[in-house]
Write an enzyme that holds these catalytic residues in place. Structure first.
Site, PDB file in Angstrom:
ATOM      1  N   ASP A 472      12.193   2.036   1.184  1.00  0.00           N
ATOM      2  CA  ASP A 472      10.959   1.260   0.967  1.00  0.00           C
ATOM      3  C   ASP A 472      11.180  -0.153   0.441  1.00  0.00           C
ATOM      4  O   ASP A 472      10.594  -1.096   0.932  1.00  0.00           O
ATOM      5  CB  ASP A 472      10.102   1.957  -0.110  1.00  0.00           C
ATOM      6  CG  ASP A 472       9.254   3.053   0.447  1.00  0.00           C
ATOM      7  OD1 ASP A 472       9.167   3.162   1.672  1.00  0.00           O
ATOM      8  OD2 ASP A 472       8.674   3.778  -0.373  1.00  0.00           O
TER       9      ASP A 472
HETATM   10  O1  CEZ Z   1       9.256   6.345  -2.974  1.00  0.00           O
HETATM   11  C1  CEZ Z   1      10.102   6.881  -1.994  1.00  0.00           C
HETATM   12  C2  CEZ Z   1       9.277   7.040  -0.755  1.00  0.00           C
HETATM   13  O2  CEZ Z   1       8.187   7.898  -1.032  1.00  0.00           O
HETATM   14  O3  CEZ Z   1      11.232   6.082  -1.725  1.00  0.00           O
HETATM   15  C3  CEZ Z   1      12.063   6.530  -0.670  1.00  0.00           C
HETATM   16  C4  CEZ Z   1      11.277   6.621   0.624  1.00  0.00           C
HETATM   17  O4  CEZ Z   1      12.061   7.090   1.686  1.00  0.00           O
HETATM   18  C5  CEZ Z   1      10.095   7.536   0.411  1.00  0.00           C
HETATM   19  O5  CEZ Z   1       9.332   7.591   1.577  1.00  0.00           O
HETATM   20  C6  CEZ Z   1      13.243   5.590  -0.542  1.00  0.00           C
HETATM   21  O6  CEZ Z   1      12.843   4.275  -0.571  1.00  0.00           O
HETATM   22  O7  CEZ Z   1       8.175   1.574  -3.668  1.00  0.00           O
HETATM   23  C7  CEZ Z   1       9.246   1.815  -4.221  1.00  0.00           C
HETATM   24  O8  CEZ Z   1       9.951   0.931  -4.601  1.00  0.00           O
HETATM   25  C8  CEZ Z   1       9.809   3.205  -4.498  1.00  0.00           C
HETATM   26  O9  CEZ Z   1      10.939   3.294  -3.702  1.00  0.00           O
HETATM   27  C9  CEZ Z   1       8.927   4.363  -4.224  1.00  0.00           C
HETATM   28  O10 CEZ Z   1       8.197   4.073  -3.102  1.00  0.00           O
HETATM   29  C10 CEZ Z   1       9.736   5.628  -4.075  1.00  0.00           C
HETATM   30  C11 CEZ Z   1       9.709   6.388  -5.348  1.00  0.00           C
HETATM   31  O11 CEZ Z   1      10.802   7.261  -5.391  1.00  0.00           O
HETATM   32  C12 CEZ Z   1       8.436   7.181  -5.587  1.00  0.00           C
HETATM   33  O12 CEZ Z   1       8.575   8.533  -5.622  1.00  0.00           O
END
Ligand code: CEZ
Length: 794
Positions: A472
């Site tokens: 993300d």
């Molecule tokens: O959320 C996860 C996502 O829900 O991060 C993963 C991604 O594959 C998942 O779909 C890897 O990036 O926004 C951010 O910076 C964070 O990275 C969150 O989105 C992240 C957290 O772990 C929340 O649970």
């Protein structure tokens, strides 16, 4: 671990100070609560967007549940002050806010309840909480027993945080008809349109009791007075002064004066939650208050959680390993699959992977979820950022940022659904699109997604990353439209290959031209990745908008990322020589006692052509933690590469246990989304758990257990048997529920054979597929496998 209760395990923590952040969690389809051993609670409910009923004392920004959540003295909690009226001593239970050392303390995490068993100065106290199957209410039970042979006079004061509800309007008062403290508020808004939407909101918080209180208090500041929460002023008087909150922060406190004869026990029941109006509170009271009602609710909640039973039970001889896999992991996987992390617009990749786990519990739900996901695809093949779960849901927060990977997940995860069910009828389901009523088969939807991915590539044949892929916060590699992702290129190749494998395995009427096209495209991508992104010993992570290759030895930070290596093994981009090079580099640079880090070294300052990931604290989340979702991809890839020892070693490191609890800080009831990394940069903090139980890890971890370690994987003809035992595990037995048949299995490593032997009900099986298993039947499966050699890298 105590397995005596109902045959279900309980995890017990016998000190409130040893793992001060330890928590358990309970949920249903409408709410979730995370309960800390010292009494703090994070909770939220859906209306339908996530909302609060027990707030912090300040205005809270709405966001997802945060990693390494910090607790502070005014943090929302459910506490019980207890006064010994004879000696004047006051304590608070389960521990906060007074932090008095208790004679005996035990925080017990069960399947469907959380309990504290406490003893102090001749009193035995049990505090228990559970949820209901689908209502918005916490059900609390408090019992106190006099263990001495003299009369004891006590006052019990439950203190339930309500907190700062609204700057427009908030108040609280005791309601005699309900025997409840009811706090009232108006959700703040400014736009007229919001008035009409907000009319539906549950802006009240209630605290109901089965016993009429001697006195009560509903005003947080006044209750606390100058003494603070550690010594609340209101408790100095004999009786609370029945104080309401009028545009002041509400709290729910009741006083119960009670004398206890020797051995006498007194029980109290409390209900706490949000409501729209008094009528709703009255209904909850009717339904859940009372001995019988409580038993019924407990039973039905137990039954609800029990629906999370998955398809495998193992016995490896290691109690905590078995307990985690037999019990806690399926529970966590069920939470993900059943309530989608309590989100109304789960990210598409999360939705698809979480539902992959559901295929091991209730495949029918996976089927429905996958149909829903493709029904929101646009006709050009693009999968949406998030899957909208009800008519009013909207794409919010991260789902407004364009990520390029959503098309890869369905073909990849679908194989588990097919392995479990062989239900090829799903592929001919006719489904419309988000922007077109035209119906196409499920197969066609997948092909459109794959075609879209193939086209979203640059002149080299590498996949554009836009503002992120699986990762993300890698949002600035390609925001100008040119940057490419190694991982996404490889994931596209793997999705294409997996789809072709499904074509081959299941008789679904192969479209030869498409098949050839996809095999060719996968090869072309793998070649392009090799040509542009192989750097010395491993694959780089991508190429930025300005043409900079990153994730190589040339940089001082972010030299090596795990995902490209794992997925190069999966997609076939890496040859045997490269695999050894990569594994060696990973072992040297990324392995920690808690598992494999996502990248190293962690970034210590912003890199503007990589993005937000570099701004996260080094060792936290994607910036080089042991991010378990990425770690499990590596483990899965190692299994595909036949690296059974290393895969098992890393899988074992990932599991929380009582042995590593002092490092991780958590109890072994869920796999967290990360353990802190930056192992070489910040060794003191490395290994700490994020305490976040939302993670895409669960379904992949379970998949590794079922399909790889036990090697009991479905295929078109039946159950394929190919255990991947490590040298350290000579023997494994268990039960595998497969398409309705129950297979009791024993797997044994032995040095006197060179080829695996499979016996079903004592009959030798030629080959390794069990073809005629019948629903409802029990079978005995004996598998003898040659010893695995101890070398990790062949
Ligand atoms: O959320 C996860 C996502 O829900 O991060 C993963 C991604 O594959 C998942 O779909 C890897 O990036 O926004 C951010 O910076 C964070 O990275 C969150 O989105 C992240 C957290 O772990 C929340 O649970």
């Amino acid at each position: 671990i105590d397995t005596a209760v109902d045959g279900l395990s309980k995890i017990k923590l016998t000190s409130p100070t040893k793992l001060p952040n330890a928590t358990g969690f309970l949920w249903n389809r409408a709410m979730v609560m995370q309960v800390n051993c010292r009494g703090y609670v994070n909770s939220q409910f859906m209306q339908p967007e996530p909302a609060k009923y027990s707030y912090a004392p300040n205005m809270e920004a709405k966001s997802f549940i945060q990693p390494e959540h910090s607790y502070f003295s005014h943090h929302p909690g459910r506490f019980f002050y207890l006064k010994d009226e004879d000696s004047g001593e006051i304590i608070s239970l389960p521990y906060e806010p007074m932090r008095v050392q208790l004679d005996k303390f035990s925080f017990e995490l069960g399947n469907s309840d959380i309990t504290w068993s406490i003893e102090h100065r001749g009193l035995k106290i049990t505090i228990k909480v559970n949820l209901t199957e689908d209502d918005l209410v916490e059900c609390w039970f408090f019992s106190v027993t006099n263990l001495t042979d003299t009369v004891k006079n006590i006052s019990l004061y439950p203190y339930f945080s309500i907190g700062y509800m609204s700057w427009m309007n908030q108040s609280a008062c005791y309601n005699e008809a309900l025997n409840a403290i009811v706090a009232d508020s108006v959700t703040p808004y400014q736009k007229v349109a919001d008035y009409f939407t907000n009319k539906q909101l549950k802006d009240k918080t209630f605290f109901l009791s089965d016993t009429p209180p001697t006195a009560w208090h509903a005003n947080q500041k006044d209750f606390e007075g100058e003494g603070g929460l550690h010594q609340p002023s209101a408790l100095q008087a004999e009786l609370l002064e029945n104080v309401e909150a009028r545009y002041e922060t509400p709290v729910a406190v009741m006083q119960f004066q009670q004398s206890l004869m020797p051995s006498e026990q007194k029980n109290y029941q409390f209900l706490f939650g949000p409501a729209k109006d008094e009528l709703e509170i009255a209904e909850i009271k009717e339904k859940y208050l009372g001995h019988q009602q409580r038993n019924k609710a407990e039973q039905s909640y137990r039954d609800y959680i029990a629906q999370g039973k998955a398809c495998l039970t193992i016995n490896s001889g290691n109690v905590s390993f078995d307990d985690f896999f037999n019990h806690w992991l399926p529970r966590q996987m069920f939470y993900h699959g059943d309530v989608n992390r309590l989100s109304t617009d789960p990210q598409t990749r999360n939705y698809i992977q979480d539902n992959m786990g559901m295929a091991f519990i209730n495949p029918e739900r996976t089927r429905q979820a996958y149909i829903l996901a493709v029904s929101q695809q646009t006709i050009n093949g693009a999968m949406p950022e998030g899957v909208l779960l009800h008519a009013q849901a909207e794409l919010k927060y991260i789902n407004q940022v364009p990520h390029a990977d959503h098309g890869v997940w369905l073909p990849i995860c679908l194989s588990v659904y097919l392995n479990e069910t062989a239900d090829v009828s799903l592929l001919s389901e006719m489904i419309a699109f988000a922007d077109s009523a035209q119906k196409q088969s499920f197969t066609r939807h997948i092909e459109l997604a794959l075609d879209y991915l193939i086209n979203a590539t640059d002149h080299r044949g590498l996949s554009f990353i836009e503002q992120g892929d699986w990762c993300d916060p890698m949002n600035m590699v390609g925001y100008k439209g040119k940057g490419v992702s190694t991982w996404l290129s490889l994931a596209t190749a793997y999705a294409l290959t997996t789809w072709c494998d499904i074509y081959e395995e299941y008789d679904i009427g192969i479209n030869r031209q498409k098949y050839d096209e996809y095999r060719f495209a996968a090869k072309a991508i793998n070649n392009a990745v090799n040509e542009y992104l192989w750097h010395g010993q491993w694959f780089a992570r991508g190429i930025t908008d300005d043409g900079r290759v990153f994730g190589t030895d040339k940089e001082s930070e972010g030299k090596i990322f795990i995902n490209p290596q794992s997925w190069a093994m999966l997609s076939g981009a890496a040859n045997d020589h490269q695999k050894i090079e990569m594994i060696t580099a990973i072992t040297k640079q990324l392995i920690t006692p808690q598992g494999v880090m996502m990248l190293a070294p962690s970034y210590t300052s912003m890199v503007e052509d990589i993005g937000r990931i570099t701004q996260k604290h080094p060792g936290v989340s994607e910036n080089g933690s042991v991010y378990n979702h990425a770690a499990i991809f590596y483990i899965f890839a190692l299994y595909q590469a036949g690296q059974n020892n290393l895969a098992f070693e890393l899988l074992s490191k990932m599991l929380p246990s009582l042995e590593n609890a002092e490092v991780t800080g958590q109890l072994p009831i869920y796999v967290p989304n990360y353990y802190r990394g930056a192992y070489h940069q910040f060794p003191k903090k490395a290994g700490r758990s994020s305490h976040l139980f939302n993670t895409g890890t669960t379904s992949w971890l379970y998949r590794c257990l079922v399909e790889e370690l036990c090697g009991l994987k479905g295929c078109a003809r039946g159950l394929h048997v190919a255990p991947k035992m490590p040298a350290t595990l000579p023997y494994l037995s268990g039960q595998r529920l497969f398409r309705g048949a129950m297979v009791n299995f024993d797997i044994e490593q032995t040095s006197d054979i060179t080829v695996m032997e499979v016996l079903l009900d004592k009959q030798v099986i030629a080959g390794n597929v069990l073809t005629d298993l019948k629903t409802g039947q029990h079978y005995q499966l004996q598998v003898r496998v040659p010893m695995t050699s101890e070398d990790n890298v062949k």
